[in-house]
Motif scaffolding. Structure first.
Motif, PDB file in Angstrom:
ATOM      1  N   HIS A 258       0.863  -1.177   0.000  1.00 41.36           N
ATOM      2  CA  HIS A 258       0.000   0.000   0.000  1.00 41.36           C
ATOM      3  C   HIS A 258       0.898   1.225   0.000  1.00 41.36           C
ATOM      4  O   HIS A 258       1.959   1.223   0.625  1.00 41.36           O
ATOM      5  CB  HIS A 258      -0.868   0.032   1.266  1.00 41.36           C
ATOM      6  N   VAL A 259       0.480   2.267  -0.671  1.00 35.89           N
ATOM      7  CA  VAL A 259       1.193   3.541  -0.656  1.00 35.89           C
ATOM      8  C   VAL A 259       0.198   4.616  -0.270  1.00 35.89           C
ATOM      9  O   VAL A 259      -0.902   4.680  -0.825  1.00 35.89           O
ATOM     10  CB  VAL A 259       1.828   3.862  -2.026  1.00 35.89           C
ATOM     11  N   ARG A 260       0.588   5.433   0.685  1.00 34.82           N
ATOM     12  CA  ARG A 260      -0.271   6.516   1.141  1.00 34.82           C
ATOM     13  C   ARG A 260       0.492   7.824   1.109  1.00 34.82           C
ATOM     14  O   ARG A 260       1.672   7.871   1.443  1.00 34.82           O
ATOM     15  CB  ARG A 260      -0.758   6.242   2.561  1.00 34.82           C
ATOM     16  N   ALA A 261      -0.203   8.883   0.725  1.00 32.65           N
ATOM     17  CA  ALA A 261       0.285  10.256   0.815  1.00 32.65           C
ATOM     18  C   ALA A 261      -0.936  11.122   1.102  1.00 32.65           C
ATOM     19  O   ALA A 261      -1.903  11.096   0.335  1.00 32.65           O
ATOM     20  CB  ALA A 261       0.975  10.693  -0.470  1.00 32.65           C
ATOM     21  N   GLY A 262      -0.923  11.816   2.210  1.00 32.13           N
ATOM     22  CA  GLY A 262      -2.096  12.597   2.597  1.00 32.13           C
ATOM     23  C   GLY A 262      -3.294  11.687   2.779  1.00 32.13           C
ATOM     24  O   GLY A 262      -3.204  10.658   3.447  1.00 32.13           O
ATOM     25  N   ASN A 263      -4.403  12.016   2.128  1.00 39.26           N
ATOM     26  CA  ASN A 263      -5.621  11.204   2.221  1.00 39.26           C
ATOM     27  C   ASN A 263      -5.743  10.187   1.096  1.00 39.26           C
ATOM     28  O   ASN A 263      -6.757   9.501   1.001  1.00 39.26           O
ATOM     29  CB  ASN A 263      -6.864  12.109   2.220  1.00 39.26           C
TER      30      ASN A 263
ATOM     31  N   ALA B  82      -7.368   4.915  -4.406  1.00 38.85           N
ATOM     32  CA  ALA B  82      -8.326   5.790  -3.727  1.00 38.85           C
ATOM     33  C   ALA B  82      -7.746   7.203  -3.669  1.00 38.85           C
ATOM     34  O   ALA B  82      -7.195   7.618  -2.654  1.00 38.85           O
ATOM     35  CB  ALA B  82      -8.633   5.256  -2.338  1.00 38.85           C
ATOM     36  N   GLY B  83      -7.805   7.904  -4.807  1.00 39.50           N
ATOM     37  CA  GLY B  83      -7.492   9.318  -4.793  1.00 39.50           C
ATOM     38  C   GLY B  83      -6.300   9.808  -5.585  1.00 39.50           C
ATOM     39  O   GLY B  83      -6.205  10.997  -5.868  1.00 39.50           O
ATOM     40  N   PHE B  84      -5.358   8.949  -5.921  1.00 38.64           N
ATOM     41  CA  PHE B  84      -4.189   9.418  -6.666  1.00 38.64           C
ATOM     42  C   PHE B  84      -4.546   9.669  -8.127  1.00 38.64           C
ATOM     43  O   PHE B  84      -5.183   8.826  -8.772  1.00 38.64           O
ATOM     44  CB  PHE B  84      -3.055   8.388  -6.632  1.00 38.64           C
ATOM     45  N   PRO B  85      -4.105  10.806  -8.701  1.00 38.46           N
ATOM     46  CA  PRO B  85      -4.282  11.013 -10.139  1.00 38.46           C
ATOM     47  C   PRO B  85      -3.351  10.095 -10.933  1.00 38.46           C
ATOM     48  O   PRO B  85      -2.328   9.626 -10.415  1.00 38.46           O
ATOM     49  CB  PRO B  85      -3.924  12.488 -10.344  1.00 38.46           C
ATOM     50  N   ALA B  86      -3.687   9.837 -12.186  1.00 39.41           N
ATOM     51  CA  ALA B  86      -2.947   8.878 -13.020  1.00 39.41           C
ATOM     52  C   ALA B  86      -1.462   9.207 -13.114  1.00 39.41           C
ATOM     53  O   ALA B  86      -0.620   8.302 -13.024  1.00 39.41           O
ATOM     54  CB  ALA B  86      -3.558   8.818 -14.413  1.00 39.41           C
TER      55      ALA B  86
ATOM     56  N   ILE C   3       0.254   8.055  -9.991  1.00 34.72           N
ATOM     57  CA  ILE C   3       0.360   6.588  -9.962  1.00 34.72           C
ATOM     58  C   ILE C   3       1.576   6.146 -10.774  1.00 34.72           C
ATOM     59  O   ILE C   3       2.345   5.284 -10.339  1.00 34.72           O
ATOM     60  CB  ILE C   3      -0.929   5.923 -10.496  1.00 34.72           C
ATOM     61  N   SER C   4       1.783   6.735 -11.938  1.00 39.90           N
ATOM     62  CA  SER C   4       2.941   6.389 -12.773  1.00 39.90           C
ATOM     63  C   SER C   4       4.247   6.656 -12.039  1.00 39.90           C
ATOM     64  O   SER C   4       5.177   5.841 -12.082  1.00 39.90           O
ATOM     65  CB  SER C   4       2.922   7.181 -14.081  1.00 39.90           C
ATOM     66  N   ASP C   5       4.336   7.783 -11.358  1.00 41.80           N
ATOM     67  CA  ASP C   5       5.538   8.109 -10.587  1.00 41.80           C
ATOM     68  C   ASP C   5       5.746   7.121  -9.436  1.00 41.80           C
ATOM     69  O   ASP C   5       6.873   6.691  -9.164  1.00 41.80           O
ATOM     70  CB  ASP C   5       5.457   9.531 -10.029  1.00 41.80           C
ATOM     71  N   ILE C   6       4.664   6.763  -8.757  1.00 39.24           N
ATOM     72  CA  ILE C   6       4.753   5.800  -7.654  1.00 39.24           C
ATOM     73  C   ILE C   6       5.227   4.453  -8.174  1.00 39.24           C
ATOM     74  O   ILE C   6       6.120   3.828  -7.590  1.00 39.24           O
ATOM     75  CB  ILE C   6       3.395   5.668  -6.932  1.00 39.24           C
ATOM     76  N   ILE C   7       4.651   3.989  -9.269  1.00 35.88           N
ATOM     77  CA  ILE C   7       5.052   2.690  -9.847  1.00 35.88           C
ATOM     78  C   ILE C   7       6.529   2.711 -10.204  1.00 35.88           C
ATOM     79  O   ILE C   7       7.261   1.751  -9.931  1.00 35.88           O
ATOM     80  CB  ILE C   7       4.189   2.337 -11.067  1.00 35.88           C
ATOM     81  N   ARG C   8       6.991   3.797 -10.776  1.00 31.83           N
ATOM     82  CA  ARG C   8       8.408   3.914 -11.126  1.00 31.83           C
ATOM     83  C   ARG C   8       9.291   3.764  -9.878  1.00 31.83           C
ATOM     84  O   ARG C   8      10.287   3.054  -9.884  1.00 31.83           O
ATOM     85  CB  ARG C   8       8.652   5.254 -11.818  1.00 31.83           C
ATOM     86  N   HIS C   9       8.891   4.398  -8.785  1.00 32.65           N
ATOM     87  CA  HIS C   9       9.664   4.308  -7.543  1.00 32.65           C
ATOM     88  C   HIS C   9       9.586   2.901  -6.943  1.00 32.65           C
ATOM     89  O   HIS C   9      10.593   2.368  -6.477  1.00 32.65           O
ATOM     90  CB  HIS C   9       9.171   5.347  -6.540  1.00 32.65           C
ATOM     91  N   LEU C  10       8.411   2.298  -6.963  1.00 34.29           N
ATOM     92  CA  LEU C  10       8.269   0.936  -6.432  1.00 34.29           C
ATOM     93  C   LEU C  10       9.111  -0.046  -7.238  1.00 34.29           C
ATOM     94  O   LEU C  10       9.721  -0.963  -6.676  1.00 34.29           O
ATOM     95  CB  LEU C  10       6.803   0.518  -6.436  1.00 34.29           C
ATOM     96  N   LYS C  11       9.146   0.143  -8.553  1.00 29.05           N
ATOM     97  CA  LYS C  11       9.930  -0.741  -9.417  1.00 29.05           C
ATOM     98  C   LYS C  11      11.408  -0.691  -9.041  1.00 29.05           C
ATOM     99  O   LYS C  11      12.079  -1.721  -8.999  1.00 29.05           O
ATOM    100  CB  LYS C  11       9.743  -0.340 -10.880  1.00 29.05           C
ATOM    101  N   GLN C  12      11.907   0.495  -8.733  1.00 26.39           N
ATOM    102  CA  GLN C  12      13.312   0.655  -8.340  1.00 26.39           C
ATOM    103  C   GLN C  12      13.618  -0.031  -7.010  1.00 26.39           C
ATOM    104  O   GLN C  12      14.770  -0.334  -6.725  1.00 26.39           O
ATOM    105  CB  GLN C  12      13.679   2.140  -8.229  1.00 26.39           C
ATOM    106  N   ASN C  13      12.596  -0.264  -6.209  1.00 26.97           N
ATOM    107  CA  ASN C  13      12.775  -0.829  -4.862  1.00 26.97           C
ATOM    108  C   ASN C  13      12.058  -2.160  -4.683  1.00 26.97           C
ATOM    109  O   ASN C  13      11.846  -2.594  -3.557  1.00 26.97           O
ATOM    110  CB  ASN C  13      12.270   0.182  -3.824  1.00 26.97           C
ATOM    111  N   ARG C  14      11.705  -2.811  -5.783  1.00 25.37           N
ATOM    112  CA  ARG C  14      10.895  -4.032  -5.694  1.00 25.37           C
ATOM    113  C   ARG C  14      11.577  -5.131  -4.871  1.00 25.37           C
ATOM    114  O   ARG C  14      10.914  -5.817  -4.093  1.00 25.37           O
ATOM    115  CB  ARG C  14      10.553  -4.569  -7.076  1.00 25.37           C
TER     116      ARG C  14
END
Length: 92
Positions: A40-45, A61-65, A68-79
């Motif tokens: 799970h990834v959370r930032a603010g609400n 629940a709430g992140f704009p597209a 989400i792309s930026d989050i996926i990129r970061h998760l991929k680097q740390n998978r």
């Protein structure tokens, strides 16, 4: 790895934090070990859930597209770190 005291509903659940960057916190709920590996990834609400095997979005629940792309990129680097934390916590 940090720990939180409650889930989104306020009911006491262990919430280990695996990764932090900027305003983002990547974590899992300790009562979800019967599901496939995910984070799970959370930032603010805003909160989203990602399957670790392919980093597809399970729930958003709430992140704009674009975010989400930026989050996926970061998760991929740390998978590898995320999978290791999942396996260590859930004994997989």
């Amino acid at each position: 790895m940090g720990r939180g005291a409650s889930d989104a509903s306020g009911v006491g659940v262990d919430v280990p934090t695996v990764l932090r960057w900027g305003s983002y916190r990547a974590f899992f709920y300790s009562n979800e070990g019967d599901e496939p590996a995910h984070i799970h990834v959370r930032a603010g609400n805003n909160e989203a859930k990602f399957w670790l095997h392919d980093l597809n979005v399970a729930v958003n629940a709430g992140f704009p597209a674009h975010e989400i792309s930026d989050i996926i990129r970061h998760l991929k680097q740390n998978r590898d770190q995320l999978m290791s934390a999942w396996n260590e916590h859930f004994g997989a």
